[in-house]
Design a protein around this motif. Structure first.
Motif, PDB file in Angstrom:
ATOM      1  N   ARG A 155      51.597  -3.908 -22.090  1.00 57.91           N
ATOM      2  CA  ARG A 155      50.269  -4.523 -22.087  1.00 57.91           C
ATOM      3  C   ARG A 155      49.401  -3.778 -23.096  1.00 57.91           C
ATOM      4  NH1 ARG A 155      47.332  -5.585 -16.432  1.00 57.91           N
ATOM      5  NH2 ARG A 155      48.912  -7.200 -16.328  1.00 57.91           N
ATOM      6  N   VAL A 156      48.764  -4.510 -23.979  1.00 58.82           N
ATOM      7  CA  VAL A 156      47.936  -3.863 -25.004  1.00 58.82           C
ATOM      8  C   VAL A 156      46.543  -4.500 -25.051  1.00 58.82           C
ATOM      9  CG1 VAL A 156      49.932  -3.310 -26.453  1.00 58.82           C
ATOM     10  CG2 VAL A 156      48.674  -5.417 -26.872  1.00 58.82           C
ATOM     11  N   LEU A 157      45.603  -3.715 -25.504  1.00 63.36           N
ATOM     12  CA  LEU A 157      44.254  -4.228 -25.757  1.00 63.36           C
ATOM     13  C   LEU A 157      44.015  -4.085 -27.249  1.00 63.36           C
ATOM     14  CD1 LEU A 157      41.062  -3.901 -26.178  1.00 63.36           C
ATOM     15  CD2 LEU A 157      41.600  -5.140 -24.114  1.00 63.36           C
ATOM     16  N   VAL A 158      43.824  -5.209 -27.910  1.00 68.41           N
ATOM     17  CA  VAL A 158      43.583  -5.178 -29.356  1.00 68.41           C
ATOM     18  C   VAL A 158      42.092  -5.336 -29.613  1.00 68.41           C
ATOM     19  CG1 VAL A 158      44.138  -6.239 -31.579  1.00 68.41           C
ATOM     20  CG2 VAL A 158      45.839  -6.270 -29.747  1.00 68.41           C
ATOM     21  N   LYS A 159      41.532  -4.377 -30.339  1.00 69.87           N
ATOM     22  CA  LYS A 159      40.095  -4.437 -30.694  1.00 69.87           C
ATOM     23  C   LYS A 159      39.961  -4.595 -32.190  1.00 69.87           C
ATOM     24  CE  LYS A 159      35.849  -3.882 -31.602  1.00 69.87           C
ATOM     25  NZ  LYS A 159      35.100  -2.868 -32.239  1.00 69.87           N
ATOM     26  N   PHE A 160      39.183  -5.560 -32.626  1.00 66.16           N
ATOM     27  CA  PHE A 160      38.826  -5.594 -34.050  1.00 66.16           C
ATOM     28  C   PHE A 160      37.351  -5.925 -34.202  1.00 66.16           C
ATOM     29  CE2 PHE A 160      39.297 -10.205 -34.080  1.00 66.16           C
ATOM     30  CZ  PHE A 160      40.338 -10.423 -33.182  1.00 66.16           C
ATOM     31  N   SER A 161      36.809  -5.523 -35.328  1.00 67.10           N
ATOM     32  CA  SER A 161      35.370  -5.687 -35.515  1.00 67.10           C
ATOM     33  C   SER A 161      35.038  -7.138 -35.846  1.00 67.10           C
ATOM     34  CB  SER A 161      34.887  -4.784 -36.649  1.00 67.10           C
ATOM     35  OG  SER A 161      35.343  -5.309 -37.865  1.00 67.10           O
ATOM     36  N   GLY A 162      33.780  -7.473 -35.640  1.00 67.33           N
ATOM     37  CA  GLY A 162      33.330  -8.804 -36.020  1.00 67.33           C
ATOM     38  C   GLY A 162      33.456  -9.001 -37.526  1.00 67.33           C
ATOM     39  N   GLU A 163      33.221  -7.930 -38.268  1.00 68.77           N
ATOM     40  CA  GLU A 163      33.292  -8.029 -39.732  1.00 68.77           C
ATOM     41  C   GLU A 163      34.661  -8.494 -40.212  1.00 68.77           C
ATOM     42  OE1 GLU A 163      31.921  -4.259 -41.080  1.00 68.77           O
ATOM     43  OE2 GLU A 163      29.838  -4.924 -40.977  1.00 68.77           O
ATOM     44  N   ALA A 164      35.691  -8.138 -39.460  1.00 77.41           N
ATOM     45  CA  ALA A 164      37.048  -8.565 -39.834  1.00 77.41           C
ATOM     46  C   ALA A 164      37.116 -10.091 -39.922  1.00 77.41           C
ATOM     47  CB  ALA A 164      38.057  -8.049 -38.819  1.00 77.41           C
ATOM     48  N   LEU A 165      36.384 -10.765 -39.037  1.00 79.48           N
ATOM     49  CA  LEU A 165      36.427 -12.237 -39.006  1.00 79.48           C
ATOM     50  C   LEU A 165      35.692 -12.866 -40.181  1.00 79.48           C
ATOM     51  CD1 LEU A 165      35.823 -13.243 -35.269  1.00 79.48           C
ATOM     52  CD2 LEU A 165      37.943 -12.712 -36.430  1.00 79.48           C
ATOM     53  N   ALA A 166      34.814 -12.097 -40.791  1.00 80.56           N
ATOM     54  CA  ALA A 166      33.979 -12.661 -41.855  1.00 80.56           C
ATOM     55  C   ALA A 166      34.726 -12.814 -43.172  1.00 80.56           C
ATOM     56  CB  ALA A 166      32.751 -11.780 -42.056  1.00 80.56           C
ATOM     57  N   GLY A 167      35.911 -12.210 -43.260  1.00 78.53           N
ATOM     58  CA  GLY A 167      36.658 -12.278 -44.520  1.00 78.53           C
ATOM     59  C   GLY A 167      35.863 -11.641 -45.636  1.00 78.53           C
ATOM     60  N   ASN A 168      35.937 -12.223 -46.845  1.00 75.35           N
ATOM     61  CA  ASN A 168      35.267 -11.601 -47.991  1.00 75.35           C
ATOM     62  C   ASN A 168      33.767 -11.853 -48.023  1.00 75.35           C
ATOM     63  OD1 ASN A 168      37.682 -10.571 -48.896  1.00 75.35           O
ATOM     64  ND2 ASN A 168      38.180 -12.464 -50.012  1.00 75.35           N
ATOM     65  N   GLY A 177      45.209  -8.274 -24.233  1.00 73.75           N
ATOM     66  CA  GLY A 177      43.767  -8.409 -24.080  1.00 73.75           C
ATOM     67  C   GLY A 177      43.136  -8.207 -25.453  1.00 73.75           C
ATOM     68  N   ILE A 178      42.014  -8.848 -25.690  1.00 75.63           N
ATOM     69  CA  ILE A 178      41.354  -8.735 -27.001  1.00 75.63           C
ATOM     70  C   ILE A 178      39.872  -8.456 -26.795  1.00 75.63           C
ATOM     71  CG2 ILE A 178      40.713  -9.981 -29.126  1.00 75.63           C
ATOM     72  CD1 ILE A 178      43.200 -11.687 -28.829  1.00 75.63           C
ATOM     73  N   VAL A 179      39.332  -7.565 -27.616  1.00 74.31           N
ATOM     74  CA  VAL A 179      37.875  -7.411 -27.702  1.00 74.31           C
ATOM     75  C   VAL A 179      37.491  -7.549 -29.169  1.00 74.31           C
ATOM     76  CG1 VAL A 179      35.937  -5.797 -27.492  1.00 74.31           C
ATOM     77  CG2 VAL A 179      37.589  -5.997 -25.625  1.00 74.31           C
ATOM     78  N   ILE A 180      36.497  -8.389 -29.428  1.00 79.27           N
ATOM     79  CA  ILE A 180      36.035  -8.588 -30.812  1.00 79.27           C
ATOM     80  C   ILE A 180      34.591  -8.116 -30.901  1.00 79.27           C
ATOM     81  CG2 ILE A 180      35.856 -10.261 -32.702  1.00 79.27           C
ATOM     82  CD1 ILE A 180      37.539 -12.205 -30.949  1.00 79.27           C
ATOM     83  N   GLY A 181      34.260  -7.422 -31.969  1.00 75.52           N
ATOM     84  CA  GLY A 181      32.885  -6.966 -32.176  1.00 75.52           C
ATOM     85  C   GLY A 181      31.970  -8.133 -32.558  1.00 75.52           C
ATOM     86  N   GLY A 182      30.754  -7.785 -32.947  1.00 76.25           N
ATOM     87  CA  GLY A 182      29.799  -8.839 -33.299  1.00 76.25           C
ATOM     88  C   GLY A 182      29.078  -8.564 -34.610  1.00 76.25           C
ATOM     89  N   GLY A 183      29.548  -7.524 -35.311  1.00 73.37           N
ATOM     90  CA  GLY A 183      28.850  -7.058 -36.522  1.00 73.37           C
ATOM     91  C   GLY A 183      28.775  -8.064 -37.654  1.00 73.37           C
ATOM     92  N   ASN A 184      29.590  -9.111 -37.617  1.00 73.07           N
ATOM     93  CA  ASN A 184      29.512 -10.161 -38.643  1.00 73.07           C
ATOM     94  C   ASN A 184      28.319 -11.081 -38.412  1.00 73.07           C
ATOM     95  OD1 ASN A 184      30.842 -10.960 -36.255  1.00 73.07           O
ATOM     96  ND2 ASN A 184      31.614 -12.795 -37.229  1.00 73.07           N
ATOM     97  N   ILE A 185      27.687 -10.940 -37.235  1.00 72.83           N
ATOM     98  CA  ILE A 185      26.532 -11.792 -36.936  1.00 72.83           C
ATOM     99  C   ILE A 185      25.296 -10.904 -36.715  1.00 72.83           C
ATOM    100  CG2 ILE A 185      25.613 -13.612 -35.422  1.00 72.83           C
ATOM    101  CD1 ILE A 185      28.593 -14.339 -34.816  1.00 72.83           C
ATOM    102  N   ILE A 186      25.308 -10.103 -35.652  1.00 79.93           N
ATOM    103  CA  ILE A 186      24.146  -9.225 -35.398  1.00 79.93           C
ATOM    104  C   ILE A 186      24.570  -7.930 -34.736  1.00 79.93           C
ATOM    105  CG2 ILE A 186      22.187  -8.938 -33.782  1.00 79.93           C
ATOM    106  CD1 ILE A 186      21.225 -11.675 -34.650  1.00 79.93           C
ATOM    107  N   ARG A 187      24.013  -6.823 -35.230  1.00 79.98           N
ATOM    108  CA  ARG A 187      24.122  -5.538 -34.537  1.00 79.98           C
ATOM    109  C   ARG A 187      22.729  -5.170 -34.039  1.00 79.98           C
ATOM    110  NH1 ARG A 187      27.811  -3.729 -38.688  1.00 79.98           N
ATOM    111  NH2 ARG A 187      29.884  -3.645 -37.758  1.00 79.98           N
ATOM    112  N   GLY A 188      22.668  -4.688 -32.805  1.00 78.13           N
ATOM    113  CA  GLY A 188      21.390  -4.376 -32.179  1.00 78.13           C
ATOM    114  C   GLY A 188      20.526  -3.442 -32.997  1.00 78.13           C
TER     115      GLY A 188
END
Ligand code: UDP
Length: 238
Positions: free
Chosen positions: A6-19, A47-58
């Motif tokens: 069982r693994v939990l994969v975390k990647f940042s929101g920025e990863a989704l934004a591509g270039n 399990g997956i957790v994705i950040g939100g930095g591609n949209i908004i950081r507090g």
């Protein structure tokens, strides 16, 4: 019966934004979905957790004092829900069974995080995306990912990035940067090493959760690392 990994994969929101650096690039989401599908096909519970930095950081939202930090963080957590929904759609599109569980109740959109329910989904081979961080301001999605990894008894947390692992200096600036294969939790908290924030590393240390840092954009890499391929390139914090 052999216990499944069982693994939990975390990647940042920025990863989704591509270039573009902002928003969601569907081709990236599609690529990641294929990589996750390979894990599921190989009997790995994900399990997956994705950040939100591609949209908004507090912190950035609150920098000129108009938006309160706590409100900025609420906006940041909502960003992770947007990313999670995009990921859910891409996974479903590739035929993977998936659920989104949010730390903040939004029942018209997704399930609310319930640990036992998440465990059941994972046992049934469903991917679970944990959205809305910890549900509390002043935390990061790295901490949320570590927390969820511990709660679901994950064998490891995989911090999936665009580089091969942790380096002694920034590999994009220095040609002679060396990849560090193994680090202690203490070393991972040193100032020049940017693995995850200290809160998440301390939480991982207290619970003996290994942290794998690796490149998510090399096809097949996640699977070979989890399957213990001796040629796989990554860093491990333990
Ligand atoms: N956030 C929060 N509490 C949490 C997790 C996240 O308040 O438990 C907010 C915070 O504002 C953060 C934003 O959500 O800046 C996006 O998360 P993060 O910065 O970790 O995203 P990443 O850098 O991984 O894309």
């Amino acid at each position: 019966m052999v216990k499944r990994k069982r693994v939990l994969v975390k990647f940042s929101g920025e990863a989704l934004a591509g270039n573009t650096g902002f928003g969601i690039d569907n081709s990236v989401v599609k690529f990641i979905a294929q990589e996750i599908k390979e894990l599921v096909k190989n009997d790995i519970e994900v399990g997956i957790v994705i950040g939100g930095g591609n949209i908004i950081r507090g912190v950035s939202a609150a920098k000129d004092g108009i938006i309160k930090r706590t409100s900025g963080d609420h906006m940041g957590m909502l960003s992770t829900v947007i990313n999670s929904i995009a990921m859910r759609e891409a996974l479903e599109h590739t035929g993977v069974c998936v659920r989104v569980q949010s730390a903040i109740k939004m029942e018209a959109i997704c399930e609310t995080f319930i640990m036992g329910r998440a465990q059941r989904h994972l046992e049934k081979g469903r991917v679970v995306i944990f959205a809305a961080g910890t549900g509390n301001p002043f935390f990061t999605t790295d901490t949320a990912a570590t927390l969820r990894a511990i709660e679901i008894n994950s064998d490891m947390i995989i911090k999936a990035t665009k580089v091969d692992g942790v380096y002694d200096k920034d590999p994009e600036k220095f040609e002679d940067a060396n990849l560090l294969n193994t680090l202690s939790y203490k070393e991972a908290m040193e100032d020049n090493i940017k693995v995850m924030d200290d809160t998440s590393i301390a939480l991982a240390q207290d619970n003996n959760l290994p942290i794998i840092v690796c490149n998510m954009f090399k096809k097949g890499n996640l699977l070979s690392i989890i399957q213990g391929d001796e040629n796989a390139v990554y860093s491990i914090v333990k």
